[in-house]
Design a protein around this motif. Structure first.
Motif, PDB file in Angstrom:
ATOM      1  N   GLN A   1      -4.099  16.141   6.953  1.00 23.41           N
ATOM      2  CA  GLN A   1      -5.285  16.531   6.112  1.00 23.41           C
ATOM      3  C   GLN A   1      -4.884  16.053   4.563  1.00 23.41           C
ATOM      4  OE1 GLN A   1      -7.589  20.052   6.515  1.00 23.41           O
ATOM      5  NE2 GLN A   1      -7.131  19.931   8.676  1.00 23.41           N
ATOM      6  N   ALA A   2      -3.812  16.268   4.266  1.00 18.22           N
ATOM      7  CA  ALA A   2      -3.227  16.144   2.887  1.00 18.22           C
ATOM      8  C   ALA A   2      -3.339  14.539   2.756  1.00 18.22           C
ATOM      9  CB  ALA A   2      -1.885  16.685   2.927  1.00 18.22           C
ATOM     10  N   LEU A   3      -2.634  13.868   3.755  1.00 17.21           N
ATOM     11  CA  LEU A   3      -2.721  12.511   3.471  1.00 17.21           C
ATOM     12  C   LEU A   3      -4.362  11.962   3.614  1.00 17.21           C
ATOM     13  CD1 LEU A   3       0.020  11.403   6.169  1.00 17.21           C
ATOM     14  CD2 LEU A   3       0.215  11.686   3.812  1.00 17.21           C
TER      15      LEU A   3
ATOM     16  N   GLY B   1       0.881  -1.235  -0.239  1.00 21.66           N
ATOM     17  CA  GLY B   1      -0.082   0.108  -0.109  1.00 21.66           C
ATOM     18  C   GLY B   1       0.960   1.205  -0.125  1.00 21.66           C
ATOM     19  N   PHE B   2       2.037   1.204  -0.257  1.00 22.22           N
ATOM     20  CA  PHE B   2       2.891   2.557  -0.288  1.00 22.22           C
ATOM     21  C   PHE B   2       3.259   2.862  -1.513  1.00 22.22           C
ATOM     22  CE2 PHE B   2       5.087   0.078   3.321  1.00 22.22           C
ATOM     23  CZ  PHE B   2       3.957   0.150   4.377  1.00 22.22           C
TER      24      PHE B   2
ATOM     25  N   VAL C   1      -3.995   7.514  -2.690  1.00 21.73           N
ATOM     26  CA  VAL C   1      -3.193   6.345  -2.507  1.00 21.73           C
ATOM     27  C   VAL C   1      -3.358   5.913  -0.652  1.00 21.73           C
ATOM     28  CG1 VAL C   1      -1.625   6.390  -4.169  1.00 21.73           C
ATOM     29  CG2 VAL C   1      -1.041   7.746  -2.202  1.00 21.73           C
ATOM     30  N   TRP C   2      -3.762   6.818   0.017  1.00 23.56           N
ATOM     31  CA  TRP C   2      -3.743   6.559   1.353  1.00 23.56           C
ATOM     32  C   TRP C   2      -5.071   6.136   1.863  1.00 23.56           C
ATOM     33  CZ3 TRP C   2      -0.113   5.751   4.928  1.00 23.56           C
ATOM     34  CH2 TRP C   2       1.309   6.105   4.749  1.00 23.56           C
ATOM     35  N   SER C   3      -5.069   5.373   2.895  1.00 25.22           N
ATOM     36  CA  SER C   3      -6.579   4.886   3.558  1.00 25.22           C
ATOM     37  C   SER C   3      -6.146   4.252   4.818  1.00 25.22           C
ATOM     38  CB  SER C   3      -7.006   3.610   2.497  1.00 25.22           C
ATOM     39  OG  SER C   3      -6.291   2.616   2.648  1.00 25.22           O
ATOM     40  N   PRO C   4      -7.446   4.183   5.449  1.00 19.24           N
ATOM     41  CA  PRO C   4      -7.051   3.393   7.135  1.00 19.24           C
ATOM     42  C   PRO C   4      -6.160   2.240   6.829  1.00 19.24           C
ATOM     43  CG  PRO C   4      -9.213   4.406   6.820  1.00 19.24           C
ATOM     44  CD  PRO C   4      -8.693   4.472   5.415  1.00 19.24           C
ATOM     45  N   LEU C   5      -6.615   1.618   6.065  1.00 14.15           N
ATOM     46  CA  LEU C   5      -5.942   0.085   5.726  1.00 14.15           C
ATOM     47  C   LEU C   5      -4.358   0.483   5.361  1.00 14.15           C
ATOM     48  CD1 LEU C   5      -5.784  -2.915   5.714  1.00 14.15           C
ATOM     49  CD2 LEU C   5      -6.323  -2.761   3.222  1.00 14.15           C
TER      50      LEU C   5
END
Ligand code: GDP
Ligand code: MG
Length: 737
Positions: free
Chosen positions: A667-669, A625-626, A674-678
């Motif tokens: 907030q940007a993240l 996920g990176f 591409v970012w999510s809690p997972l």
């Protein structure tokens, strides 16, 4: 006047030492009549008199349970020495006085030699000799038998006692209504019939009947069988009565009352402990609950959770202030500096990078303050004590706990001192296992990264998440330690010894110093190492710039947009009036222009050294996920974990256009596709377990004694972290997160 002086006291109180000091060569050794107990007699000259000194066998009591007790008692009762020097160990006063009391109950002329004053002094025990002397109504002389200090004074006091015409008064201790009543009744009968009174005091004889003293009972039967029978009956009645009413028996009652009497005397300020025995006593009481098998772990969990709540709730406000401050600073530079490399360096390299780390100073400060409370109060040692049981299971040692805690076991430490702390471990295997696993703890540098990700994706459950992260680090570290202990570093465990310091109320000054030291360490690291690494990474992310052809292409795109727009609109975009919103068409054109800028920045970053590295790794890292931006940050994290936050900050601010519009990083993240809690969970796990920072690796190499362990920790940890993050991310996707 010649006199006999008996030396009596507990075993090891220094009788023989004093005896030798007094008599020197003038002594002879024989046996007490009829028994094999050694009897030593010597002489001491005092003011022209000859004192004959007898070293009695050491006893704790004067019952008739042992040969020594009988011999000592018979001598005292039969020979009636003019003086009994009762030698006491001053460092053990309470127990020693038990025998003294019995001498005084026998009505003997007692003079106390308070021996071992040096030992007592060393242990911080202060004794008010005069007060004790008047409480007991006997002369007391402090001495150090081994050096002879105080011995002449002692003998002067003994001489005065021998000369004095006053018969000593026997001490009367109350043994409670039941016994006292019976004693009085028996005493009267004993006095009337002169029953054994040529040797003993009447009350003492009665007391011995209550205690069922074999020797006295036998003597009594010979002397006056009729009275002996009556006394025995009376004693039996009292015994039954005590059994029924208090569920005790006379001997126990007598002993209890004697100790109670001693305590009540000593408690009148006669004995003072500089090393606060009282506090030790209270500590023991507290520990009965705090390290209790059942309550201990519950309390520990509650304390740790409480620490997180405290840290995250109260630090939120100052963290916000600092964030705004650095935002404002960035904006200031943005508007007042010429566009170009230098501005980019200052804004993206320095302010964003260092600011991102310094922004967490209040949080770190609150955390360290909490930890300082636990440490200074003595609770942290209890945590180590309790966790020892757990550590054993995983092939580690109780002393590993401290290394773990220092490394960030209660989040916020540093693996470098943690690795150093393993020096206290004796066993090489346990030590290796500990120093290879301490970097998995949540050190103060990882904390801001976790805090950032948690704030971005789990805003509602910050404390619970951080708590979970701590547990995960512990579980991971322990399991990996176990794995290492059954594979690479096999071997047996060594036993655990650890002292629990007494609880102390932390002082504010102590807390402030501890908090400041650690916070300063963190801030200084941010100011130096991180500044350097931040600039290096900025360079890696800036060079080489885009090729001219590509840049011209972006320029052409911007040109095309501008050409299509009316001049009036362009003027308003280029020179915006303060506090005035752009009309909708102008806003749309501006957004188009910004999008082009963003795409250009992104292309530039991808084209840079760091971008290429990150992009090359993407094919693997995307499984966890990176994206390439995260990869850049993680690479930077090898230099120092703090750099992860600053690099993410730089990477994301480079992708944006103006400082005024830049959102806080979290907030940007949160908005990034591409970012999510997972992905955040996956990243947290990766950061928790991957290669230790550069400085830690150096320390590991040095402490383990071979560079292969440094390499091992880089390779092993990174592989493990990748596998874990990938597994979690893939599984999470399958489950639909
Ligand atoms: P006894 O069992 O009563 O005869 O005791 P000892 O005379 O054998 O002494 C027991 C131990 O205490 C010996 O090791 C002595 O050297 C030591 N000792 C005796 N008096 C003193 C003292 O005043 N100070 C210190 N530090 N040690 C003492
Ligand atoms: Mg001795």
């Amino acid at each position: 006047m010649d006199a006999t002086v008996a030396l009596a006291g507990n075993p090891n109180s220094g009788k023989t030492t004093l005896f030798n000091a007094l008599t020197g060569a003038r002594q002879h050794v024989g046996n007490y009549p009829g028994v094999t107990v050694e009897k030593k007699v010597g002489t001491y000259r005092l003011n022209g008199y000859r004192l004959s000194i007898v070293d009695l066998p050491g006893t704790y009591s004067l019952t008739a349970f042992s040969l020594e007790e009988v011999v000592a008692r018979d001598f005292l009762a039969g020979e009636k020495p003019e003086v009994v020097i009762n030698i006491l160990d001053a460092s053990n006063l309470e127990r020693n006085l038990y025998l003294t009391l019995q001498f005084m109950e026998m009505g003997l002329p007692v003079c106390i030699a308070l021996n071992m004053m040096d030992v007592a002094g060393n242990r911080g025990i202060e004794i008010d000799v005069d007060a004790l002397s008047s409480a007991l109504n006997v002369p007391i002389v402090p001495i150090i038998a081994r050096s002879g200090k105080g011995v002449p004074e002692l003998m002067q006091a003994a001489g005065r006692l021998a000369e004095s015409q006053n018969k000593p008064i026997s001490m009367v201790i109350s043994y409670g209504d039941d016994i006292d009543g019976a004693l009085m009744e028996m005493e009267e009968q004993i006095t009337q019939r002169n029953f054994l009174t040529d040797c003993y005091q009447p009350r003492w004889v009665a007391l011995k009947y209550l205690e069922k003293d074999e020797q006295v009972l036998k003597q009594g039967r010979c002397c006056d069988p009729e009275l002996a029978e009556r006394l025995t009956r009376k004693a039996g009645q009292i015994g039954d009565h005590l059994q029924k009413t208090l569920n005790t028996y006379p001997e126990a009652m007598v002993a209890d009352q004697r100790y109670g009497y001693i305590k009540s005397i000593l408690r009148q300020g006669i004995i003072r402990f500089k090393t606060d025995q009282q506090r030790l006593f209270i500590s023991d009481k507290i520990d009965r609950i705090v390290v209790n098998r059942f309550f201990g772990p519950l309390i520990m969990l509650a304390v740790l959770l409480g620490l997180y709540h405290f840290t995250f709730t109260y630090s939120e406000v100052p963290v916000g202030w600092l964030g705004s401050f650095f935002g404002w600073l960035g904006g200031l530079v943005e508007t007042h500096m010429q566009d170009g490399l230098l501005k980019s360096l200052v804004v993206s390299g320095i302010i964003d990078g260092v600011g991102g780390v310094l922004g967490f100073v209040p949080l770190i400060m609150f955390m360290f303050f909490g930890i300082a409370i636990l440490e200074d109060s003595g609770y942290l040692a209890r945590v180590a004590f309790m966790l020892d049981r757990v550590f054993r299971v995983f092939g580690l040692h109780g002393s590993s706990v401290m290394a773990y805690i220092v490394s960030g076991g209660i989040a916020g430490g540093c693996a470098v001192p943690g690795v150093m702390a393993t020096r206290t471990l004796k066993s090489r295997r346990e030590r290796l296992a500990t120093l290879l696993t301490v970097p998995f703890m949540n050190c103060g540098a990882k904390l801001p990264v976790f805090a950032l990700l948690v704030a971005a994706f789990f805003h509602r459950r910050q404390a619970a998440m951080m708590f979970g992260i701590t547990l995960a680090a512990w579980a991971g570290a322990l399991l990996i330690a176990k794995l290492l202990r059954v594979t690479v570093i096999k071997g047996p465990a060594t036993p655990f010894v650890m002292e629990l310091p007494p609880y102390r109320l932390p002082t504010f000054k102590g807390l402030a110093i501890h908090t400041w030291e650690r916070t300063w360490q963190y801030a200084r690291k941010a100011g130096t190492v991180i500044l350097g690494v931040s600039i290096l990474l900025w360079a890696m992310m800036t060079f080489p710039g885009l090729p001219d052809a590509v840049r011209q292409d972006f320029d052409a795109q911007r040109q095309a947009i501008r050409a299509a727009a009316p001049d009036a609109v362009l003027n308003r975009i280029d020179a915006p009036a303060a506090g005035e919103a752009l009309p909708a068409p102008a806003e749309a054109i501006r957004a188009e222009l910004l999008a082009v800028d963003g795409r250009q920045a992104e292309a530039a970053l991808r084209h840079s050294v760091a971008g290429r590295l990150g992009t090359a790794l993407e094919s693997v890292s995307l499984w966890a996920g990176f994206d390439w931006r995260t990869n850049i940050a993680l690479i930077g994290g090898f230099a120092a974990k703090e750099v992860i936050v600053s690099t993410l900050g730089t990477a994301y601010s480079l992708g944006e256009v103006s400082a005024e519009e830049s959102l806080p990083l979290s907030q940007a993240l949160a908005r990034s596709p591409v970012w999510s809690p997972l992905a955040a969970v996956s990243a947290i796990l990766f950061i928790m377990f991957y290669a230790p920072c550069f400085v830690s690796v150096i320390c590991i190499t040095r402490e383990a004694g071979h560079w292969k362990w440094g390499l091992f920790s880089i390779a092993f940890n990174t592989l493990l972290a990748s596998a874990l993050a990938t597994a979690v991310f893939q599984l999470g996707r399958l489950l639909g997160f």
